[in-house]
Write an enzyme that holds these catalytic residues in place. Structure first.
Site, PDB file in Angstrom:
ATOM      1  N   LYS A   1     -16.950   3.701   7.604  1.00  0.00           N
ATOM      2  CA  LYS A   1     -16.635   3.548   9.037  1.00  0.00           C
ATOM      3  C   LYS A   1     -17.067   4.833   9.737  1.00  0.00           C
ATOM      4  O   LYS A   1     -16.518   5.900   9.463  1.00  0.00           O
ATOM      5  CB  LYS A   1     -15.126   3.317   9.186  1.00  0.00           C
ATOM      6  CG  LYS A   1     -14.610   3.422  10.609  1.00  0.00           C
ATOM      7  CD  LYS A   1     -13.091   3.336  10.664  1.00  0.00           C
ATOM      8  CE  LYS A   1     -12.557   3.673  12.039  1.00  0.00           C
ATOM      9  NZ  LYS A   1     -11.086   3.753  12.073  1.00  0.00           N
TER      10      LYS A   1
ATOM     11  N   PRO B   1     -16.441   8.261  17.688  1.00  0.00           N
ATOM     12  CA  PRO B   1     -17.049   8.544  16.382  1.00  0.00           C
ATOM     13  C   PRO B   1     -16.346   9.648  15.596  1.00  0.00           C
ATOM     14  O   PRO B   1     -15.578  10.428  16.152  1.00  0.00           O
ATOM     15  CB  PRO B   1     -18.452   9.015  16.776  1.00  0.00           C
ATOM     16  CG  PRO B   1     -18.242   9.720  18.080  1.00  0.00           C
ATOM     17  CD  PRO B   1     -17.045   9.084  18.764  1.00  0.00           C
TER      18      PRO B   1
ATOM     19  N   THR C   1       0.835  -1.207   0.000  1.00  0.00           N
ATOM     20  CA  THR C   1       0.000   0.000   0.000  1.00  0.00           C
ATOM     21  C   THR C   1       0.866   1.252   0.000  1.00  0.00           C
ATOM     22  O   THR C   1       0.577   2.229  -0.691  1.00  0.00           O
ATOM     23  CB  THR C   1      -0.923   0.011   1.233  1.00  0.00           C
ATOM     24  OG1 THR C   1      -1.385  -1.308   1.439  1.00  0.00           O
ATOM     25  CG2 THR C   1      -2.108   0.921   1.036  1.00  0.00           C
TER      26      THR C   1
ATOM     27  N   GLU D   1      -6.180   2.211  16.600  1.00  0.00           N
ATOM     28  CA  GLU D   1      -6.916   3.374  16.104  1.00  0.00           C
ATOM     29  C   GLU D   1      -6.702   3.548  14.589  1.00  0.00           C
ATOM     30  O   GLU D   1      -6.846   4.650  14.060  1.00  0.00           O
ATOM     31  CB  GLU D   1      -6.524   4.642  16.871  1.00  0.00           C
ATOM     32  CG  GLU D   1      -7.116   4.717  18.270  1.00  0.00           C
ATOM     33  CD  GLU D   1      -8.620   5.083  18.325  1.00  0.00           C
ATOM     34  OE1 GLU D   1      -9.217   5.327  17.272  1.00  0.00           O
ATOM     35  OE2 GLU D   1      -9.161   5.107  19.444  1.00  0.00           O
TER      36      GLU D   1
HETATM   37  C1  LIG Z   1      -1.831  -6.692  11.960  1.00  0.00           C
HETATM   38  C2  LIG Z   1      -1.905  -5.423  11.179  1.00  0.00           C
HETATM   39  C3  LIG Z   1      -3.119  -4.734  11.097  1.00  0.00           C
HETATM   40  C4  LIG Z   1      -3.185  -3.511  10.406  1.00  0.00           C
HETATM   41  N1  LIG Z   1      -4.361  -2.831  10.381  1.00  0.00           N
HETATM   42  C5  LIG Z   1      -4.398  -1.599   9.828  1.00  0.00           C
HETATM   43  C6  LIG Z   1      -5.586  -0.815   9.854  1.00  0.00           C
HETATM   44  O1  LIG Z   1      -6.637  -1.226  10.321  1.00  0.00           O
HETATM   45  N2  LIG Z   1      -5.530   0.420   9.314  1.00  0.00           N
HETATM   46  C7  LIG Z   1      -4.400   0.930   8.748  1.00  0.00           C
HETATM   47  O2  LIG Z   1      -4.411   2.069   8.314  1.00  0.00           O
HETATM   48  N3  LIG Z   1      -3.293   0.197   8.678  1.00  0.00           N
HETATM   49  C8  LIG Z   1      -3.255  -1.040   9.213  1.00  0.00           C
HETATM   50  N4  LIG Z   1      -2.110  -1.780   9.147  1.00  0.00           N
HETATM   51  C9  LIG Z   1      -0.969  -1.239   8.416  1.00  0.00           C
HETATM   52  C10 LIG Z   1      -1.132  -1.431   6.929  1.00  0.00           C
HETATM   53  O3  LIG Z   1      -1.493  -2.743   6.598  1.00  0.00           O
HETATM   54  C11 LIG Z   1       0.228  -1.086   6.300  1.00  0.00           C
HETATM   55  O4  LIG Z   1       0.612   0.157   6.779  1.00  0.00           O
HETATM   56  C12 LIG Z   1       0.114  -1.023   4.830  1.00  0.00           C
HETATM   57  O5  LIG Z   1      -0.384  -2.206   4.296  1.00  0.00           O
HETATM   58  C13 LIG Z   1       1.428  -0.644   4.209  1.00  0.00           C
HETATM   59  O6  LIG Z   1       2.360  -1.628   4.248  1.00  0.00           O
HETATM   60  P1  LIG Z   1       3.742  -1.361   3.469  1.00  0.00           P
HETATM   61  O7  LIG Z   1       3.421  -1.079   2.057  1.00  0.00           O
HETATM   62  O8  LIG Z   1       4.548  -0.391   4.231  1.00  0.00           O
HETATM   63  O9  LIG Z   1       4.497  -2.751   3.613  1.00  0.00           O
HETATM   64  P2  LIG Z   1       4.194  -4.190   2.961  1.00  0.00           P
HETATM   65  O10 LIG Z   1       2.769  -4.403   2.666  1.00  0.00           O
HETATM   66  O11 LIG Z   1       4.867  -5.182   3.862  1.00  0.00           O
HETATM   67  O12 LIG Z   1       4.942  -4.151   1.567  1.00  0.00           O
HETATM   68  C14 LIG Z   1       6.330  -4.308   1.449  1.00  0.00           C
HETATM   69  C15 LIG Z   1       6.727  -4.408  -0.015  1.00  0.00           C
HETATM   70  O13 LIG Z   1       8.131  -4.406  -0.112  1.00  0.00           O
HETATM   71  C16 LIG Z   1       8.536  -5.411  -0.995  1.00  0.00           C
HETATM   72  N5  LIG Z   1       9.900  -5.819  -0.650  1.00  0.00           N
HETATM   73  C17 LIG Z   1      10.416  -6.135   0.561  1.00  0.00           C
HETATM   74  N6  LIG Z   1      11.715  -6.448   0.450  1.00  0.00           N
HETATM   75  C18 LIG Z   1      12.038  -6.306  -0.867  1.00  0.00           C
HETATM   76  C19 LIG Z   1      13.217  -6.490  -1.624  1.00  0.00           C
HETATM   77  N7  LIG Z   1      14.371  -6.890  -1.060  1.00  0.00           N
HETATM   78  N8  LIG Z   1      13.174  -6.271  -2.966  1.00  0.00           N
HETATM   79  C20 LIG Z   1      12.026  -5.871  -3.561  1.00  0.00           C
HETATM   80  N9  LIG Z   1      10.889  -5.672  -2.887  1.00  0.00           N
HETATM   81  C21 LIG Z   1      10.884  -5.894  -1.563  1.00  0.00           C
HETATM   82  C22 LIG Z   1       7.510  -6.511  -0.842  1.00  0.00           C
HETATM   83  O14 LIG Z   1       7.482  -7.366  -1.943  1.00  0.00           O
HETATM   84  C23 LIG Z   1       6.250  -5.646  -0.734  1.00  0.00           C
HETATM   85  O15 LIG Z   1       5.795  -5.315  -2.027  1.00  0.00           O
HETATM   86  C24 LIG Z   1      -2.026  -3.007   9.785  1.00  0.00           C
HETATM   87  C25 LIG Z   1      -0.835  -3.714   9.837  1.00  0.00           C
HETATM   88  C26 LIG Z   1      -0.752  -4.902  10.530  1.00  0.00           C
HETATM   89  C27 LIG Z   1       0.553  -5.620  10.611  1.00  0.00           C
HETATM   90  N1  LIG Z   2      -8.209  13.628  11.711  1.00  0.00           N
HETATM   91  C1  LIG Z   2      -8.834  12.394  12.094  1.00  0.00           C
HETATM   92  C2  LIG Z   2      -9.127  12.454  13.537  1.00  0.00           C
HETATM   93  C3  LIG Z   2     -10.334  11.824  14.081  1.00  0.00           C
HETATM   94  C4  LIG Z   2     -11.424  12.477  14.463  1.00  0.00           C
HETATM   95  N2  LIG Z   2     -12.354  11.572  14.923  1.00  0.00           N
HETATM   96  C5  LIG Z   2     -11.882  10.354  14.814  1.00  0.00           C
HETATM   97  C6  LIG Z   2     -12.463   9.160  15.072  1.00  0.00           C
HETATM   98  C7  LIG Z   2     -11.734   8.025  14.836  1.00  0.00           C
HETATM   99 CL1  LIG Z   2     -12.480   6.517  15.143  1.00  0.00          CL
HETATM  100  C8  LIG Z   2     -10.432   8.102  14.334  1.00  0.00           C
HETATM  101  C9  LIG Z   2      -9.859   9.323  14.060  1.00  0.00           C
HETATM  102  C10 LIG Z   2     -10.590  10.448  14.292  1.00  0.00           C
HETATM  103  C11 LIG Z   2     -10.013  12.149  11.148  1.00  0.00           C
HETATM  104  O1  LIG Z   2     -10.851  13.005  10.952  1.00  0.00           O
HETATM  105  O2  LIG Z   2     -10.062  11.059  10.618  1.00  0.00           O
END
Ligand SMILES: Cc1cc2nc3c(=O)[nH]c(=O)nc-3n(C[C@H](O)[C@H](O)[C@H](O)COP(=O)(O)OP(=O)(O)OC[C@H]3O[C@@H](n4cnc5c(N)ncnc54)[C@H](O)[C@@H]3O)c2cc1C
Ligand SMILES: N[C@@H](Cc1c[nH]c2cc(Cl)ccc12)C(=O)O
Length: 521
Positions: free
Chosen positions: A79, A97, A16, A363
């Site tokens: 959400k 909220p 992402t 969060e």
């Molecule tokens: C348990 C869990 C729950 C989460 N829940 C939320 C949530 O509810 N809300 C939210 O906002 N965020 C959440 N996150 C975070 C969110 O999923 C990540 O921030 C987001 O997916 C971004 O990940 P990233 O791209 O940084 O890393 P990754 O998805 O790990 O991607 C890493 C990339 O690097 C590449 N890579 C690695 N090494 C090499 C290499 N040597 N050569 C080439 N490519 C390489 C891989 O192939 C991959 O494409 C959660 C994370 C976890 C762990």
């Molecule tokens: N700037 C954030 C802050 C925020 C304001 N209310 C909430 C509620 C929840 Cl559940 C998370 C985040 C937030 C935003 O507006 O998303």
């Protein structure tokens, strides 16, 4: 390097973070920069079913993407809040909220509520959204209009501001749930369509020049790749910033001990069960379980501290929690690196995403960190002289956001009344980040406000702190003496107005499921 400065950008990582960065930079600078994104075909990405902040709408607006375009492709839903279940005691819940807290005569409505609110639940008395969540409503009518006049005014909010510039001006009424892996795929098509060069290959080596700046990366099949600016989106591995440039990682583990998660994606019959318009965080013996409603499935997982719970125990607990629907679904066990890099930008390398830093998803701040980092990168984009002051300002902004969120999360654990296991007992005595202890003492005397929360931008407004303290129930709070001495007629009228508006909206709005069934038809 172009005359203006660095214009050859190399992004390593296709999760992402990598694709959000590539697509945003293309939207910002078009063909005035060239972007190459290298991602391994073998190393997977993190994608568990994510929840976001409401501010992410500015990201989509910047890319000119409408909800009807991207939401169905990412199984996205709305959400309205986070629901905290069982954090005070079993059976108790409250919502955090997306709704501005009203004020009466200079005091927040929560202050009046502490002095004599109409009911037992601060969230239902002070916010309309709590009732919409309990009733499973969509924030939009079937024709797409937003829930009320006030919220419609929010959509006329000034455009062109960064998230931090928006803070406190308006509060948009909802955020999103979506599959981050599908969003990455969607944005990959957007970015490649606009000229981003996409290479699927593994980075095997990162070569530095004599100053310690990245000279080029070495891939397995595509040889050397060169750029001016390198963006490390390699996730928890931190291949460029932490490994090659040896930037140390500062753990937050002393204050936030959860370091592990086990996740499941569970297909469900949403037509039969409905789609909840909120994220649920349900407290467990050694952590908490997230439930993220997507269209056609839920993303769920147990976040826990391995000092208190084994992976086997965590998986068993999660499966019991979800029930028979999860029987044939494979569990994904994840070790989380909690904390941040000492600097997210060193020399010609900027880390964005998990490589920069991460706190547990209580969060939903992971994607917010990414969005914020990209906005700051554009704001502080380097010139030909690579002025170190620009880098320093970027590093300070990124560090503040993560350190601030760390404090906000620590407040959740310190203030949760639950104390039935060693994990929850220890949560009351665990150290909190510097200065939070003093802030907590102040909040016992006066509810949090903008003068006494973490002093730098970190995404959370003061009312978010009020919700957590009032909902968790473990810290004694009191109303301001001035509120007790004042005529409360206006406050009682406001409580009544909220109740009336909530009732009207619950009657008028469609269910969350019906809204998305209509959007997709
Ligand atoms: C348990 C869990 C729950 C989460 N829940 C939320 C949530 O509810 N809300 C939210 O906002 N965020 C959440 N996150 C975070 C969110 O999923 C990540 O921030 C987001 O997916 C971004 O990940 P990233 O791209 O940084 O890393 P990754 O998805 O790990 O991607 C890493 C990339 O690097 C590449 N890579 C690695 N090494 C090499 C290499 N040597 N050569 C080439 N490519 C390489 C891989 O192939 C991959 O494409 C959660 C994370 C976890 C762990
Ligand atoms: N700037 C954030 C802050 C925020 C304001 N209310 C909430 C509620 C929840 Cl559940 C998370 C985040 C937030 C935003 O507006 O998303």
């Amino acid at each position: 390097m172009g005359a203006q400065g660095p214009d050859q950008v190399v992004i390593v990582g296709g999760g992402t973070a990598g694709w959000m960065t590539a697509s945003y930079l293309k939207a910002a600078f078009e063909d005035r920069i060239s972007i190459t994104l290298v991602e391994s075909g073998k190393i997977g990405t993190i994608g568990v079913g994510e929840a976001t902040f409401s501010d992410i709408r500015h990201f989509f607006e910047f890319l000119n993407l409408r909800e009807e375009d991207w939401m169905p492709a990412c199984n996205a839903t709305y959400k309205l809040a986070v629901r905290f279940q069982d954090w005070r005691r079993p059976g108790h819940h409250f919502y955090h909220p997306f709704e501005q807290l009203r004020s009466v005569n200079g005091f927040p409505l929560t202050d009046w509520w502490l002095n004599g609110g109409p009911g037992e639940r601060f969230d239902q008395d002070c916010f309309v959204m709590a009732s919409l969540c309990d009733a499973g409503r969509s924030p939009r009518y079937l024709d797409g209009t937003l829930l009320d006049q006030e919220a419609r005014a929010v959509t006329d909010e000034p455009s062109g501001l960064t998230m931090s510039e928006h803070q406190g001006k308006t509060q948009f009424p909802y955020a999103y749930h979506f599959e981050a892996a599908l969003l990455a795929k969607y944005l990959a098509a957007y970015a490649v369509d606009r000229g981003v060069r996409h290479i699927v290959d593994e980075v095997q080596d990162v070569r530095l020049d004599s100053r310690g700046w990245i000279d080029h990366i070495v891939t397995k099949e595509h040889g050397e790749i060169r750029g001016d600016l390198y963006i490390d989106c390699t996730g928890f591995r931190g291949v460029l910033l932490n490994k090659a440039l040896e930037v140390p990682f500062m753990s937050y583990q002393d204050t936030l001990p959860n370091d592990s998660a086990v996740a499941l994606q569970v297909p469900l019959d949403m037509k039969k069960l409905g789609v909840r318009p909120y994220t649920t965080a349900t407290a467990q013996r050694a952590g908490w379980i997230w439930t993220i409603p997507l269209f056609g499935r839920i993303g769920t997982g147990y976040v826990y501290a391995k000092d208190y719970c084994t992976p086997e125990e965590a998986e068993r607990t999660l499966r019991e929690f979800v029930g028979p629907e999860a029987e044939s679904v494979e569990a994904n066990h994840i070790r989380m690196r909690i904390g941040r890099s000492a600097q997210s930008w060193k020399n010609n390398c900027v880390a964005v995403g998990l490589s920069s830093g991460f706190v547990e998803p209580l969060e939903s701040t992971g994607i917010f960190f990414i969005h914020h980092a990209i906005e700051q990168l554009v704001k502080y984009f380097p010139a030909a002289d690579w002025n170190p002051k620009t880098r320093d300002m970027y590093n300070a902004a990124v560090a503040h956001v993560m350190d601030g969120v760390r404090e906000f999360l620590a407040v959740h654990y310190r203030s949760a009344a639950r104390d039935d296991t060693q994990y929850w007992k220890d949560a009351k005595t665990r150290p909190v980040p510097d200065a939070l202890e003093e802030r907590l003492e102040r909040w016992k005397a006066q509810l949090p406000d903008s003068e006494n929360i973490f002093p730098y931008y970190h995404g959370l407004p003061p009312y978010s702190y009020m919700c957590i303290l009032l909902g968790m129930g473990g810290i004694p709070l009191r109303s301001s003496p001035a509120v007790g001495l004042s005529d409360d007629t206006a406050a009682q009228k406001e409580f009544q107005a909220i109740r009336g508006k909530a009732q009207h909206l619950v009657d008028a709005l469609p269910t969350h499921y019906d809204y998305f069934a209509e959007m997709r038809s």
